[in-house]
Structure formats: C-alpha cells, structure tokens
Design an enzyme around this catalytic site. Sequence first.
Site, PDB file in Angstrom:
ATOM      1  CG  HIS A  63     -23.644  18.503 -14.026  1.00  0.00           C
ATOM      2  ND1 HIS A  63     -22.808  18.580 -12.924  1.00  0.00           N
ATOM      3  CD2 HIS A  63     -23.842  19.791 -14.409  1.00  0.00           C
ATOM      4  CE1 HIS A  63     -22.533  19.836 -12.662  1.00  0.00           C
ATOM      5  NE2 HIS A  63     -23.146  20.602 -13.558  1.00  0.00           N
ATOM      6  CD  GLU A  64     -24.474  20.797 -18.132  1.00  0.00           C
ATOM      7  OE1 GLU A  64     -25.264  21.691 -17.780  1.00  0.00           O
ATOM      8  OE2 GLU A  64     -23.249  20.887 -17.969  1.00  0.00           O
ATOM      9  CG  HIS A  67     -27.550  22.732 -13.960  1.00  0.00           C
ATOM     10  ND1 HIS A  67     -27.452  23.239 -12.683  1.00  0.00           N
ATOM     11  CD2 HIS A  67     -26.269  22.403 -14.336  1.00  0.00           C
ATOM     12  CE1 HIS A  67     -26.184  23.223 -12.292  1.00  0.00           C
ATOM     13  NE2 HIS A  67     -25.452  22.705 -13.266  1.00  0.00           N
TER      14      HIS A  67
END
Length: 266
Positions: A63-64, A67
């Site tokens: 997820h990170e 980004h």
Amino acid sequence: MITAPSRRGRTGGGHNRISPVFLGIAAVTAVSGWAVWAGFASQPGLAVFLFVTGAWIVSLCLHEYAHARTALHSGDISIGAKGYLTLNPLAYTHAMLSIVLPVLFVIMGGIGLPGGAVFIERNRIRGRWRHSLISAAGPLTNVLFAIVCTAPFWLHALDGVPAVFRFALGFLALLQVSAAILNFLPVPGLDGYGVIEPWLSHGVRRQVEPFAPFGLLAVFAFLWIPSVNQWFFDLVHAVLRDLGVSDWDTYWGQQFYRFWQGTPQV
C-alpha cells in the site's frame, strides 16, 4: 497517507533494493501459509494467525509502496532517498500508524485499519490528476489484494482447497475490503480525501487542513456506534458475497485467527 508540506529534500536515488525485513515477513507468510494448507501445524490457529498477519503486513507495505512509486513517477524524486521503495515497514515515517496500529486492530477487532504514512513533497508534483492518483494508488492496492485473495472463490476453484486455508483467505479478504472502503472515505487524513483535495478550492482546503490529524480517529469513533458498525460490516460482507466469499468463511477465518481462544470446532 500523510503528506508533508513543501520542503527541500534529498534527491538522490537512495537504496531501492527490497529490504531483508520485508523478505523475512514474506517468508514467514509463505511458510505459515504452507503450514495452513498442508495441515502440518499442530496448532492450526497459530498458523492461520501468522499467515494472515504476515500477509496483512505485506499488503500494508505494498500500500505504502504504491503511494511512493506513483509519487516518484509523478515528479517527487526525493522518494528513493527516504527508503520508501525498499518495502521496509520500518522506513515509513510513522511506523506506529503504518504497521503497529493496523495489526493491533486486526487482532482486537478484525478490521482493516488504513495504513499511515509516507511523506510526499507535493510541491514537486504538477497536475491535479497526478496528486489524485498518488492518493488513490494505496487503496487500489488493497482492492487488487482483495481480488487476488478471493480469486479461488469467484473462479469457483475451491475443489481441493483445505477448509482452514479457505477460511484464512476469507478473513484476509475481509481485511482488504474493509481497508479499501475506509481508505476511500472522503475524510481529511485518509486517502479518499487526498483524491478529491486537489479539486477543492484553496479556501476549503485551508479550512479542512487542521482536522486532518483527527480524521482517522473520528472514523473509528463512529465505528464504535453499533448502528454505524453494523452498516459498515453489512457493506463489507455485501462486497465479499459478490466476490464469492460467504459470511461462513469470514466468521471461521476470524475464529481460527484468534487461536488464543482455543481451536474452534467447525
């Protein structure tokens, strides 16, 4: 995702090789998943716990990473020097928000807490669509993870899949779906607000900015309200049923996950 105000940062490429910490977590996930599948573990609940928790941490790292990778290709060349591209959960600016709290919420309540935080130097990025895509990239990873976890269900390919492994996948899918829904809420401090923020007027953004640190807390305060909690999980289970995952699968997955309560009798 938490973003930083405009500031000068290092522009070096940094070390982008995959972190041994991440590889270790992935290895624990793979071994415990094999133990669940093979029925090798004398304590199936412990194996489910390690498998689901490991896979959940892997998804938080991805997820990170999503980004960060999207920000890098959108113009923030400082990302590499910050270590975000190594998939190391310890490199995130707020490891407590990104990893520790999400895992605790899974253990305590079986809910996918949105991950915190990579600092994006927004002043380096041009174009509202790019800003929106950076915010959307994280929860879209949870969506993709949920699709992969539920593939055996919606492909009707469960023949030969051990029941306990099926339950573990169902519970892991619940975490991914709940995380995606929470992340896409247009609440300050969450990714959903980050998607729409570039399209708001400067005045509105200035008025909302002071509330961003409390957005996540407000969401979970509302989830403590029984009617809101019921509505939220009804929505999560409705999405899961559309993906072929039954309430039975997620219920028993959570029961096996909580191995400290004793081995459940299906």
